[in-house]
Design a protein around this motif. Sequence first.
Motif, PDB file in Angstrom:
ATOM      1  N   VAL A 131     -35.421  13.582 -40.143  1.00  0.00           N
ATOM      2  CA  VAL A 131     -34.406  13.577 -39.093  1.00  0.00           C
ATOM      3  C   VAL A 131     -33.398  14.671 -39.432  1.00  0.00           C
ATOM      4  N   GLY A 132     -33.427  15.761 -38.649  1.00  0.00           N
ATOM      5  CA  GLY A 132     -32.525  16.869 -38.908  1.00  0.00           C
ATOM      6  C   GLY A 132     -31.331  16.855 -37.978  1.00  0.00           C
ATOM      7  N   LYS A 133     -30.198  17.325 -38.471  1.00  0.00           N
ATOM      8  CA  LYS A 133     -29.004  17.414 -37.634  1.00  0.00           C
ATOM      9  C   LYS A 133     -29.040  18.705 -36.820  1.00  0.00           C
ATOM     10  N   VAL A 172     -30.700  14.345 -32.336  1.00  0.00           N
ATOM     11  CA  VAL A 172     -31.166  14.625 -33.695  1.00  0.00           C
ATOM     12  C   VAL A 172     -32.579  15.183 -33.534  1.00  0.00           C
ATOM     13  N   PHE A 173     -33.106  15.789 -34.581  1.00  0.00           N
ATOM     14  CA  PHE A 173     -34.405  16.438 -34.478  1.00  0.00           C
ATOM     15  C   PHE A 173     -35.411  15.727 -35.372  1.00  0.00           C
ATOM     16  N   VAL A 174     -36.322  15.027 -34.711  1.00  0.00           N
ATOM     17  CA  VAL A 174     -37.265  14.168 -35.406  1.00  0.00           C
ATOM     18  C   VAL A 174     -38.630  14.836 -35.530  1.00  0.00           C
ATOM     19  N   SER A 175     -39.174  14.818 -36.725  1.00  0.00           N
ATOM     20  CA  SER A 175     -40.549  15.294 -36.893  1.00  0.00           C
ATOM     21  C   SER A 175     -41.244  14.414 -37.924  1.00  0.00           C
ATOM     22  N   LEU A 190     -34.751   5.157 -33.518  1.00  0.00           N
ATOM     23  CA  LEU A 190     -33.914   4.407 -32.575  1.00  0.00           C
ATOM     24  C   LEU A 190     -33.528   3.051 -33.151  1.00  0.00           C
ATOM     25  N   THR A 191     -34.439   2.452 -33.894  1.00  0.00           N
ATOM     26  CA  THR A 191     -34.120   1.176 -34.556  1.00  0.00           C
ATOM     27  C   THR A 191     -32.985   1.374 -35.560  1.00  0.00           C
ATOM     28  N   LEU A 192     -32.986   2.544 -36.182  1.00  0.00           N
ATOM     29  CA  LEU A 192     -31.992   2.830 -37.221  1.00  0.00           C
ATOM     30  C   LEU A 192     -30.670   3.388 -36.686  1.00  0.00           C
ATOM     31  N   THR A 193     -30.586   3.575 -35.377  1.00  0.00           N
ATOM     32  CA  THR A 193     -29.350   4.119 -34.793  1.00  0.00           C
ATOM     33  C   THR A 193     -28.783   3.218 -33.709  1.00  0.00           C
ATOM     34  N   PRO A 194     -28.445   1.970 -34.048  1.00  0.00           N
ATOM     35  CA  PRO A 194     -27.894   1.065 -33.031  1.00  0.00           C
ATOM     36  C   PRO A 194     -26.498   1.475 -32.594  1.00  0.00           C
ATOM     37  N   ARG A 195     -25.816   2.241 -33.420  1.00  0.00           N
ATOM     38  CA  ARG A 195     -24.425   2.543 -33.112  1.00  0.00           C
ATOM     39  C   ARG A 195     -23.995   3.991 -33.301  1.00  0.00           C
ATOM     40  N   PHE A 196     -24.600   4.680 -34.266  1.00  0.00           N
ATOM     41  CA  PHE A 196     -24.172   6.045 -34.536  1.00  0.00           C
ATOM     42  C   PHE A 196     -25.286   7.060 -34.289  1.00  0.00           C
ATOM     43  N   LEU A 198     -26.519   9.362 -36.391  1.00  0.00           N
ATOM     44  CA  LEU A 198     -27.476   9.456 -37.494  1.00  0.00           C
ATOM     45  C   LEU A 198     -27.978   8.087 -37.930  1.00  0.00           C
ATOM     46  N   PRO A 199     -29.213   8.032 -38.431  1.00  0.00           N
ATOM     47  CA  PRO A 199     -29.810   6.759 -38.872  1.00  0.00           C
ATOM     48  C   PRO A 199     -28.972   6.093 -39.960  1.00  0.00           C
ATOM     49  N   GLU A 200     -28.963   4.780 -39.968  1.00  0.00           N
ATOM     50  CA  GLU A 200     -28.227   4.035 -40.998  1.00  0.00           C
ATOM     51  C   GLU A 200     -28.767   4.378 -42.381  1.00  0.00           C
TER      52      GLU A 200
END
Length: 211
Positions: A131-133, A172-175, A190-196, A198-200
């Motif tokens: 996951v890249g910014k 974010v850039f997912v590969s 998406l599971t890891l980003t319920p609120r922000f 970037l992933p938790e």
Amino acid sequence: MTAWPSTVDEAVDVQARLAPSVVREVPPGFAPRTAAGLDVAYGQRLRAAVTVLDLDTLAVVDQAVVEGEATFPYVPGLFAFRELPALLEALDKLSTTPDVLVCDGQGLAHPRRFGLACHAGVLTGLPSLGVGKNALGAYEPPAAERGAWSELRDEGEVVGRALRTQDGVKPVFVSIGHRMDLDTACELVLTLTPRFRLPETTRTADRLSRG
DNA sequence: GCGACAG
DNA sequence: ATCTTGTCGC
């Protein structure tokens, strides 16, 4: 086992040699219960941190930190040679084995299709994703709603996705890294980003790496 | 030749 | 990545 390269040419050779090992599909019956976040912070020395999160509660259930010296300069495209040695040490210190690695950077979205996430996955044998910014390839902005995505392309090839994790925020850039596919990777992010944005996994590892 | 270039 | 205060918004 394998020594880390010390020059750019050697590093590029290592990537070329390992890239064919990447598996672009998920293991049969893949149903991860935990995900690890990997990140490194730099000060006088570098601090590599790994956190393991329960995917149902997103609670941190395990973590490890390793301090060391940076042995390779930051060179775009050779990021893994700077951060991975220490990250692998931190992974070894965990008391559990995570079901998937979520790396801070690119996986297949890389000039030689072997970014940090691929490298981490191949060396550990674990499923992984990046996951890249910021993106390496080209993309059209996805729709504004969380969950919307567009293809990330490099030299005409689809190498990942620009994924919106929150309404109206930069994607974010997912590969994929290893033993992974793009649909599963985006689902996990998406599971890891319920609120922000970037992933938790990334957030907790980032905090831990700074002490 | 010049600019861009994960963290 | 890192150098760095206040400030706007939920």
